[in-house]
Design a protein around this motif. Structure first.
Motif, PDB file in Angstrom:
ATOM      1  N   PHE A  52       0.835  -1.205   0.000  1.00 22.04           N
ATOM      2  CA  PHE A  52       0.000   0.000   0.000  1.00 22.04           C
ATOM      3  C   PHE A  52       0.872   1.259   0.000  1.00 22.04           C
ATOM      4  N   GLN A  53       0.507   2.219  -0.809  1.00 26.23           N
ATOM      5  CA  GLN A  53       1.240   3.472  -0.940  1.00 26.23           C
ATOM      6  C   GLN A  53       0.597   4.494  -0.003  1.00 26.23           C
ATOM      7  N   PRO A  54       1.298   4.968   1.031  1.00 31.60           N
ATOM      8  CA  PRO A  54       0.636   5.744   2.085  1.00 31.60           C
ATOM      9  C   PRO A  54       0.803   7.263   2.034  1.00 31.60           C
ATOM     10  N   VAL A  55       1.232   7.808   0.918  1.00 30.81           N
ATOM     11  CA  VAL A  55       1.447   9.260   0.869  1.00 30.81           C
ATOM     12  C   VAL A  55       0.274   9.947   0.167  1.00 30.81           C
ATOM     13  N   ALA A  56      -0.481  10.732   0.929  1.00 31.44           N
ATOM     14  CA  ALA A  56      -1.591  11.522   0.362  1.00 31.44           C
ATOM     15  C   ALA A  56      -1.015  12.602  -0.527  1.00 31.44           C
ATOM     16  N   SER A  57      -1.448  12.656  -1.775  1.00 35.98           N
ATOM     17  CA  SER A  57      -0.895  13.670  -2.684  1.00 35.98           C
ATOM     18  C   SER A  57      -1.867  13.945  -3.821  1.00 35.98           C
ATOM     19  N   ALA A  58      -1.495  14.882  -4.669  1.00 35.04           N
ATOM     20  CA  ALA A  58      -2.313  15.261  -5.826  1.00 35.04           C
ATOM     21  C   ALA A  58      -2.534  14.077  -6.764  1.00 35.04           C
ATOM     22  N   ALA A  59      -1.638  13.099  -6.735  1.00 37.68           N
ATOM     23  CA  ALA A  59      -1.756  11.936  -7.614  1.00 37.68           C
ATOM     24  C   ALA A  59      -2.950  11.050  -7.243  1.00 37.68           C
ATOM     25  N   ASP A  60      -3.608  11.346  -6.119  1.00 32.93           N
ATOM     26  CA  ASP A  60      -4.749  10.532  -5.684  1.00 32.93           C
ATOM     27  C   ASP A  60      -6.022  10.839  -6.461  1.00 32.93           C
ATOM     28  N   PHE A  61      -5.979  11.866  -7.309  1.00 35.78           N
ATOM     29  CA  PHE A  61      -7.199  12.321  -7.974  1.00 35.78           C
ATOM     30  C   PHE A  61      -7.012  12.341  -9.492  1.00 35.78           C
ATOM     31  N   GLY A  62      -7.890  11.616 -10.195  1.00 37.59           N
ATOM     32  CA  GLY A  62      -7.788  11.537 -11.642  1.00 37.59           C
ATOM     33  C   GLY A  62      -8.172  12.826 -12.336  1.00 37.59           C
ATOM     34  N   ALA A  63      -9.114  13.541 -11.722  1.00 35.63           N
ATOM     35  CA  ALA A  63      -9.485  14.859 -12.232  1.00 35.63           C
ATOM     36  C   ALA A  63      -9.463  15.802 -11.038  1.00 35.63           C
ATOM     37  N   ARG A  64      -9.133  17.058 -11.284  1.00 35.16           N
ATOM     38  CA  ARG A  64      -9.009  17.994 -10.169  1.00 35.16           C
ATOM     39  C   ARG A  64     -10.050  19.099 -10.257  1.00 35.16           C
ATOM     40  N   GLN A  65     -10.664  19.407  -9.105  1.00 34.51           N
ATOM     41  CA  GLN A  65     -11.555  20.554  -9.036  1.00 34.51           C
ATOM     42  C   GLN A  65     -10.745  21.830  -9.207  1.00 34.51           C
ATOM     43  N   ASP A  66      -9.596  21.898  -8.541  1.00 37.44           N
ATOM     44  CA  ASP A  66      -8.677  23.025  -8.697  1.00 37.44           C
ATOM     45  C   ASP A  66      -7.294  22.465  -9.021  1.00 37.44           C
ATOM     46  N   PRO A  67      -6.935  22.441 -10.311  1.00 37.87           N
ATOM     47  CA  PRO A  67      -5.649  21.819 -10.684  1.00 37.87           C
ATOM     48  C   PRO A  67      -4.435  22.621 -10.229  1.00 37.87           C
ATOM     49  N   ASP A  68      -4.663  23.875  -9.792  1.00 36.80           N
ATOM     50  CA  ASP A  68      -3.528  24.748  -9.470  1.00 36.80           C
ATOM     51  C   ASP A  68      -3.174  24.774  -7.992  1.00 36.80           C
ATOM     52  N   TYR A  69      -4.119  24.355  -7.148  1.00 38.65           N
ATOM     53  CA  TYR A  69      -3.872  24.489  -5.708  1.00 38.65           C
ATOM     54  C   TYR A  69      -4.603  23.341  -5.017  1.00 38.65           C
ATOM     55  N   LEU A  70      -3.854  22.475  -4.343  1.00 37.25           N
ATOM     56  CA  LEU A  70      -4.427  21.269  -3.756  1.00 37.25           C
ATOM     57  C   LEU A  70      -5.002  21.526  -2.362  1.00 37.25           C
TER      58      LEU A  70
END
Lengths: 241, 241
Positions: free
Chosen positions: A46-64
């Motif tokens: 299991f990969q345990p680092v929460a990051s932007a890569a967790d989302f296939g599409a972003r509501q706000d691609p510029d600021y997580l």
């Protein structure tokens, strides 16, 4: 009544005592007639680092804003597949169970990251939907944990203070209770690396009894939302009750 | 006197408010005349899963007791290079600092795994070498943390109870205090995702004052080993003092 138990296990040694606790829960659960499923975090890599890569599409691609993207990705079905799989396992369960060694009075990093990524803002909690009103209300949880310390090091006079309601409060109340789970007092195996095989066998027998009688294990007290305002400020002022 | 401050930062968004707290500490530390070094865990892609792969040579290749292998690998110089580098950074510092968002009343998984892997059994603690006798005794620590919750949710009457000494006790006492650090009360930025830019600027100005006056920030109380026996049992019996 047959239950669906989902067990999350996190230990780096496949033959550890904590792994034996995992196997005891799997076996006794099956003997009870329950359906027990397993997320073995180390075994599954299991990969345990929460990051932007967790989302296939972003509501706000510029600021997580991680929680905001969780809500959006859950609704839109664009969560990373490993998160979506774990969320499904948790939501399908009646009882969420954990086996882990206590590292630094907390969960191992791999399990902490599982919580960060899987306990989604939206379906698990949000605003005042916490504690008794949390998204998992109606489900229960328990943990069987192992640690190196001795029992005498914990409790109101112990050097480290309370264990389940003190050092591990962030997990039992702040995580499991927060999302609405009724949380049984944990099964705690103390001094694990130092005890002889006969004592280990006795602890596993105690765990077997604990799981067989799960329904009669006491639960931990949680805050009552009735005591707090709409902005979660305390309603009662000190000295007034 | 010029200090060596080592700052450990963990936030998935490079432009976050917590990153602005990181930059404030870096800047004010330099203005104080201190030497500030940085471990930016997300930027460096830190791997947070404690496992057998952390040790180049094993004392027991068949059965992993993580703390035992840490002691052996530190003595033998066979720790994984990323761990060895972080240990060196921590041991060289006078002050250990942290900036992170509170996830689930705790550190993000990536930082929890950093603690699991870097806070070595042996040089950091062992047996009764904990708290005031811990391996990092003589050094200090502080943290600047951000969270979504409001200040009114914490404290003796708050819905979540105390923050630094309650929910986060596992970190401030059970981790930083445990290894001997004197731990300043943290700088806490509440309600971060919801406050306006002007309030954010005011919080950063408060953090600047906090860092400038670091030496006068109060420290958290820690257990005194004199109150406990050789096996860390409480010496005083309830009702006897």
């Amino acid at each position: 009544m047959s239950l669906r138990i989902h067990l999350v296990h996190a230990h780096p040694e496949p033959r550890s005592f904590v792994a034996a606790m995992r196997d005891t829960i799997l076996r006794v659960g099956a003997e009870r007639g329950d359906t027990v499923t397993l997320s073995d975090l180390y075994a599954e890599g299991f990969q345990p680092v929460a990051s932007a890569a967790d989302f296939g599409a972003r509501q706000d691609p510029d600021y997580l804003v991680y929680a905001q993207e969780q809500r959006q990705a859950y609704r839109g079905g664009t969560l990373a597949p490993d998160i979506a799989r774990e969320v499904e396992r948790v939501l399908a369960a009646d009882v969420l169970a954990f086996t882990f060694p206590v590292f630094w009075f907390s969960t191992p990093g791999i399990l902490k990251g599982w919580i960060d990524r899987v306990f989604l803002s939206g379906p698990f909690y949000g605003g005042r939907r916490i504690y008794g009103r949390g998204g998992l209300a109606g489900k229960r949880a328990f943990a069987a944990i192992g640690l190196g310390g001795r029992e005498q090091m914990f409790g109101p006079d112990g050097i480290h203070g309370e264990l389940a309601t003190g050092m591990l409060r962030h997990f039992f109340q702040g995580t499991l209770g927060y999302v609405g789970l009724r949380v049984h007092r944990p099964f705690v195996a103390y001094h694990v690396p130092y005890v002889e095989p006969v004592a280990r066998a006795a602890m596993l027998a105690d765990l077997e009894t604990y799981v067989r009688d799960l329904e009669s294990q006491p639960t931990l007290a949680m805050p009552d939302l009735e005591d707090f305002s709409d902005t979660l400020a305390p309603k009662r002022t000190p000295g007034k009750d």
